[in-house]
Enzyme design. Structure first.
Site, short mmCIF file in Angstrom:
data_model
loop_
_atom_site.label_atom_id
_atom_site.label_comp_id
_atom_site.label_asym_id
_atom_site.label_seq_id
_atom_site.Cartn_x
_atom_site.Cartn_y
_atom_site.Cartn_z
N GLU A 191 0.86 -1.20 0.00
CA GLU A 191 0.00 0.00 0.00
C GLU A 191 0.89 1.24 0.00
OE1 GLU A 191 -3.15 -0.53 2.90
OE2 GLU A 191 -3.23 -2.64 2.37
N LYS A 192 0.91 1.93 1.14
CA LYS A 192 1.77 3.13 1.21
C LYS A 192 2.74 2.96 2.36
CE LYS A 192 -1.44 6.74 -0.28
NZ LYS A 192 -2.29 7.84 0.24
N GLY A 210 2.62 2.32 6.93
CA GLY A 210 1.99 1.17 7.58
C GLY A 210 0.77 1.51 8.42
N GLY A 213 -8.98 -2.76 25.82
CA GLY A 213 -7.53 -2.55 25.83
C GLY A 213 -7.20 -1.16 25.32
N GLU A 261 -15.69 -5.74 28.11
CA GLU A 261 -14.34 -6.29 28.25
C GLU A 261 -14.42 -7.67 28.91
OE1 GLU A 261 -10.95 -5.79 27.58
OE2 GLU A 261 -10.74 -7.60 28.80
N VAL A 309 -18.83 -11.75 25.30
CA VAL A 309 -19.74 -11.24 24.27
C VAL A 309 -20.20 -12.44 23.44
CG1 VAL A 309 -19.91 -9.77 22.23
CG2 VAL A 309 -18.62 -9.00 24.22
N SER A 351 -12.31 -4.38 19.06
CA SER A 351 -10.89 -4.04 19.34
C SER A 351 -10.36 -5.07 20.32
CB SER A 351 -10.78 -2.62 19.88
OG SER A 351 -11.74 -2.41 20.91
N GLY A 394 -7.55 -6.97 19.91
CA GLY A 394 -6.16 -7.31 19.62
C GLY A 394 -5.90 -7.39 18.13
N HIS A 447 9.46 24.37 38.11
CA HIS A 447 8.18 24.62 38.77
C HIS A 447 7.58 25.90 38.22
CE1 HIS A 447 5.23 24.95 41.99
NE2 HIS A 447 5.60 26.22 42.14
P1 NAI Z 1 -5.27 -5.27 23.39
O1 NAI Z 1 -4.70 -6.62 23.43
O2 NAI Z 1 -4.56 -4.13 24.01
O3 NAI Z 1 -6.72 -5.30 24.07
C1 NAI Z 1 -7.74 -6.17 23.64
C2 NAI Z 1 -8.72 -6.30 24.77
O4 NAI Z 1 -9.83 -7.06 24.30
C3 NAI Z 1 -8.15 -7.05 25.96
O5 NAI Z 1 -8.41 -6.31 27.11
C4 NAI Z 1 -8.89 -8.38 25.94
O6 NAI Z 1 -9.09 -8.89 27.23
C5 NAI Z 1 -10.21 -7.99 25.29
N1 NAI Z 1 -10.91 -9.07 24.60
C6 NAI Z 1 -10.38 -10.04 23.82
N2 NAI Z 1 -11.37 -10.82 23.33
C7 NAI Z 1 -12.54 -10.31 23.80
C8 NAI Z 1 -13.90 -10.65 23.63
N3 NAI Z 1 -14.27 -11.68 22.85
N4 NAI Z 1 -14.84 -9.91 24.26
C9 NAI Z 1 -14.48 -8.87 25.04
N5 NAI Z 1 -13.21 -8.51 25.23
C10 NAI Z 1 -12.25 -9.20 24.61
O7 NAI Z 1 -5.61 -5.00 21.84
P2 NAI Z 1 -6.10 -3.69 21.11
O8 NAI Z 1 -6.63 -2.69 22.07
O9 NAI Z 1 -6.99 -4.17 20.02
O10 NAI Z 1 -4.77 -3.14 20.50
C11 NAI Z 1 -4.01 -3.95 19.58
C12 NAI Z 1 -2.54 -3.69 19.78
O11 NAI Z 1 -2.21 -2.38 19.42
C13 NAI Z 1 -2.12 -3.90 21.21
O12 NAI Z 1 -0.96 -4.64 21.27
C14 NAI Z 1 -1.89 -2.52 21.71
O13 NAI Z 1 -0.89 -2.48 22.69
C15 NAI Z 1 -1.49 -1.77 20.47
N6 NAI Z 1 -1.91 -0.39 20.60
C16 NAI Z 1 -1.18 0.47 21.32
C17 NAI Z 1 -1.59 1.77 21.50
C18 NAI Z 1 -0.81 2.70 22.27
O14 NAI Z 1 0.21 2.33 22.78
N7 NAI Z 1 -1.24 3.95 22.37
C19 NAI Z 1 -2.82 2.26 20.92
C20 NAI Z 1 -3.54 1.28 20.23
C21 NAI Z 1 -3.08 0.00 20.09
#
Ligand code: NAI
Length: 471
Positions: free
Chosen positions: A41-42, A45, A186, A207, A241, A269, A271, A449
């Site tokens: 793509e571009k 990423g 997450g 969650e 869910v 969302s 993972g 400060h």
């Molecule tokens: P994540 O792994 O951080 O969170 C996914 C959440 O979904 C977990 O709390 C899990 O327990 C829950 N979950 C899993 N299956 C489920 C279900 N069937 N029903 C309900 N809850 C469920 O993944 P996320 O938030 O999608 O992010 C993906 C990746 O991107 C992660 O590794 C994250 O660290 C990274 N990321 C980092 C950011 C940052 O540092 N600012 C921002 C966005 C993402």
């Protein structure tokens, strides 16, 4: 550009032009290596086009909205704000485009060859590239796999881009849904929940585990949970869910013990999974584990000599800056220089929900679980003068230190922050943890400060046993 049907040779062929891949390419080119990047793509990423950058841009829109809405408190008269999301969307896209053009120009200027198409590793360090105009082959003395990741989905929730979405689709919305069920609390789930609620959507987070933001320190999670509740976000933790029943205009999501929530849209969302389908041909000698990740050693070496892997295709923290760091380790290995592997227990984390979260090192619970005798201090932002001035007092700084032989707090093991602009404040906490600094060493430094960042210094001073504002 490499003509179709031909083979071109490089020192390094990188498959994937996201943060892991472009960092590898830029760092390698800086060291004088000839580098090709294969990108379907571009360049930029997920982070630049479908992740960190657009998400944070929308979160900034939410911050501007809150500032205007709260202006009266400062005696600044402004009308109650409304959101024209099409304008917000266009601004986000402009920021992404500017950064994309900057990156593409930087890579070109550094002499990196970008090859459009999908790359697949063959035996003998060859990469087959299937592009829009045909096939070509690249060969490298070394190959770096950096194909990234894609959102995971869950059974029964087929992504249609309007009712059921992942982060990919949410970031391209033209209008905001009036109500949203966010599945997964997450990093992505909390960022979207926060942004959508601030801009006027009715948000419910579902969650599976018994806490939002699993893996974050529990005092930090407590602050985020309370702030979400105050802003009208409904959070259900510890719920499974089940499925959803479309209603025509939206859907009804069933979860837990016979509970359900009606929403215009669902954001899944839960993972991300590695994008390794078709990345490696049989016979290339690269082991992929049962979950689809490329197996690497701490120096990013795969099981095939001269083939390396970095970023979200390897089973480490899925963070852009971790991809950068892994790319640097791989290039040092390619150059035959000594490299220090990434210490994943101490990388910096930043989550940009309101209030923001930032941390590095062990949480209090993880430190105790690892067998450390710990001393802990917390400094709430309510006592910080700058936080009072800007009117954002929700949050705290928490420092976890190892108890030394003399019974006093010694080495700093973890720094955890939640509150205003903490993603920009983590720097000194990150250095303290990674430098293995002691509380006494850090306490000797002067903090400016009034600043938000002096709360870190205050907390460390308190850990010496004699605090100024924190006991
Ligand atoms: P994540 O792994 O951080 O969170 C996914 C959440 O979904 C977990 O709390 C899990 O327990 C829950 N979950 C899993 N299956 C489920 C279900 N069937 N029903 C309900 N809850 C469920 O993944 P996320 O938030 O999608 O992010 C993906 C990746 O991107 C992660 O590794 C994250 O660290 C990274 N990321 C980092 C950011 C940052 O540092 N600012 C921002 C966005 C993402």
């Amino acid at each position: 550009m490499v003509p179709t049907g031909e083979t071109a040779a490089f020192d390094v062929v990188v498959v994937g032009g996201g943060p892991g891949g472009y960092a590898t390419a830029l760092y390698g080119a800086s060291a004088g290596l000839s580098v090709a990047v294969v990108e379907k793509e571009k360049v930029g990423g997920t982070c630049l086009h479908r992740g960190c950058i657009p998400a944070k841009e929308f979160l900034e829109t939410a911050a501007v909205f809150r500032t205007v809405a709260d202006a009266k408190e400062f005696g600044v008269q402004a009308e109650q704000p409304t959101v024209d999301f099409a304008v917000s969307q266009a601004r986000k896209q402009k920021v992404v485009e500017q950064l994309y053009r900057g990156l593409a120009g930087l890579m070109k200027g550094r002499g990196i060859t970008t090859v459009p198409g999908t790359g697949s590793l063959l035996a003998g360090h060859r990469v087959k590239v299937t592009g829009p105009d045909g096939e070509r082959e690249l060969s490298g003395r070394h190959v770096v796999l950096a194909a990234g990741s894609v959102p995971r989905t869950i059974p029964g929730f087929d992504v249609d881009g309007t009712v059921v979405m992942t982060s990919d689709e949410v970031l391209d919305l033209e209008r905001l849904p009036a109500s949203v069920a966010v599945i997964g609390g997450g990093a992505i789930g909390c960022e979207f929940a926060s942004m959508l609620a601030d801009l006027g959507s009715q948000v419910t987070v579902l969650e599976a585990l018994d806490t939002l933001l699993p893996g974050c320190d529990e005092d930090v999670v407590g602050v985020v949970s309370r702030a979400f509740r105050k802003r009208g976000i409904t959070v259900h933790t510890g719920v499974a869910v089940h499925d959803h029943q479309p209603t025509g205009s939206g859907t009804v999501v069933s979860f837990g013990d016979g509970q359900h929530v009606t929403a215009d849209a669902v954001v899944v969302s839960v993972g991300r999974r590695p994008a390794t389908d078709g990345l490696v041909a049989d016979g290339a000698g690269v082991e992929i584990d049962g979950r689809g990740y490329v197996v690497v050693d701490p120096f990013q070496r795969t099981t095939a000599e001269g083939v390396w892997a970095v970023g979200d295709v390897v089973p480490t923290a899925q963070l852009a800056h971790v991809g950068f760091a892994e790319g640097i380790v791989a290039v040092k290995g390619i150059l035959g220089e000594p490299a220090v592997p990434v210490d994943y227990t101490r990388v910096p984390w930043g989550i940009y929900c309101q209030p923001e979260v930032a941390f590095a090192g062990l949480t209090e619970a993880a430190a105790r679980e690892a067998g450390f005798d710990v001393v802990v201090k917390k400094d709430p932002f309510g006592g910080n003068s700058r936080a009072r001035i800007i009117g954002e007092t929700d949050g705290l700084v928490k420092v976890v230190a190892e108890r030394g032989a003399d019974g006093r707090a010694g080495r700093i093991l973890g720094v955890h922050m939640v509150g205003p602009w903490v993603t920009e404040q983590l720097g000194q906490g990150y250095l303290a943890v990674n430098w293995e600094a002691t509380v006494d060493e850090v306490a000797a430094f002067v903090q400016p400060h009034p600043t938000l960042s002096e709360s870190f210094g205050e907390t460390v001073l308190a850990l010496t046993g004699r605090g100024l504002h924190v006991a």
